[in-house]
Design a protein around this motif. Structure first.
Motif, mmCIF file in Angstrom:
data_model
loop_
_atom_site.group_PDB
_atom_site.id
_atom_site.type_symbol
_atom_site.label_atom_id
_atom_site.label_comp_id
_atom_site.label_asym_id
_atom_site.label_seq_id
_atom_site.Cartn_x
_atom_site.Cartn_y
_atom_site.Cartn_z
ATOM 1 N N ASP A 252 0.834 -1.209 0.000
ATOM 2 C CA ASP A 252 0.000 0.000 0.000
ATOM 3 C C ASP A 252 0.866 1.254 0.000
ATOM 4 O O ASP A 252 0.620 2.201 -0.747
ATOM 5 N N PHE A 253 1.899 1.260 0.838
ATOM 6 C CA PHE A 253 2.813 2.398 0.906
ATOM 7 C C PHE A 253 3.484 2.632 -0.450
ATOM 8 O O PHE A 253 3.542 3.759 -0.943
ATOM 9 N N ALA A 254 3.991 1.570 -1.055
ATOM 10 C CA ALA A 254 4.680 1.691 -2.342
ATOM 11 C C ALA A 254 3.738 2.219 -3.416
ATOM 12 O O ALA A 254 4.129 3.065 -4.226
ATOM 13 N N ASN A 255 2.502 1.756 -3.423
ATOM 14 C CA ASN A 255 1.536 2.229 -4.406
ATOM 15 C C ASN A 255 1.202 3.705 -4.182
ATOM 16 O O ASN A 255 1.173 4.499 -5.125
ATOM 17 N N GLU A 256 0.976 4.096 -2.949
ATOM 18 C CA GLU A 256 0.650 5.490 -2.634
ATOM 19 C C GLU A 256 1.793 6.432 -2.989
ATOM 20 O O GLU A 256 1.564 7.577 -3.372
ATOM 21 N N GLU A 257 3.025 5.959 -2.873
ATOM 22 C CA GLU A 257 4.205 6.780 -3.151
ATOM 23 C C GLU A 257 4.726 6.604 -4.581
ATOM 24 O O GLU A 257 5.824 7.063 -4.898
ATOM 25 N N ASN A 258 3.943 5.930 -5.431
ATOM 26 C CA ASN A 258 4.340 5.685 -6.825
ATOM 27 C C ASN A 258 5.678 4.957 -6.937
ATOM 28 O O ASN A 258 6.547 5.333 -7.714
ATOM 29 N N LEU A 259 5.829 3.903 -6.141
ATOM 30 C CA LEU A 259 7.055 3.111 -6.139
ATOM 31 C C LEU A 259 6.817 1.729 -6.735
ATOM 32 O O LEU A 259 7.531 0.781 -6.426
ATOM 33 N N LEU B 291 13.469 2.269 -6.429
ATOM 34 C CA LEU B 291 12.760 3.473 -6.004
ATOM 35 C C LEU B 291 12.457 3.430 -4.515
ATOM 36 O O LEU B 291 12.598 4.438 -3.811
ATOM 37 N N ARG B 292 12.035 2.276 -4.009
ATOM 38 C CA ARG B 292 11.688 2.137 -2.588
ATOM 39 C C ARG B 292 12.883 2.453 -1.702
ATOM 40 O O ARG B 292 12.765 3.128 -0.693
ATOM 41 N N CYS B 293 14.051 1.993 -2.096
ATOM 42 C CA CYS B 293 15.253 2.199 -1.282
ATOM 43 C C CYS B 293 15.723 3.646 -1.313
ATOM 44 O O CYS B 293 16.458 4.072 -0.427
ATOM 45 N N SER B 294 15.307 4.398 -2.307
ATOM 46 C CA SER B 294 15.753 5.798 -2.415
ATOM 47 C C SER B 294 14.873 6.742 -1.600
ATOM 48 O O SER B 294 15.205 7.897 -1.433
ATOM 49 N N LYS B 295 13.744 6.262 -1.080
ATOM 50 C CA LYS B 295 12.826 7.120 -0.290
ATOM 51 C C LYS B 295 13.274 7.237 1.132
ATOM 52 O O LYS B 295 13.767 6.384 1.741
#
Length: 71
Positions: free
Chosen positions: A43-50, A67-71
């Protein structure tokens, strides 16, 4: 040893597994008992466009790890 007041006082618990194995059911019970906060990574990844789209076979998002690791 001097303690930093901003240090985490509660653990991070990561629950992983194949889709459909009962992770969410387990987490709901854990949250009730421990009063920890639940963050669903999909859910977090989808909301953050990851994400890189949806997998119909597994009924989940493709999480873009770079992308996830760069946030």
């Amino acid at each position: 040893m001097m303690q930093n007041s901003s240090c985490r006082k509660r653990p991070n618990i990561l629950i992983t597994g194949t889709p459909g194995t009962g992770k969410t059911t387990t987490v709901v019970s854990l949250v009730v008992v421990t009063e920890l906060r639940h963050i669903n990574v999909d859910d977090f990844a989808n909301e953050e466009n990851l994400t890189n789209g949806w997998d119909d076979n597994f009924d989940c998002y493709y999480v873009n790890e770079d992308l996830r690791c760069s946030k």
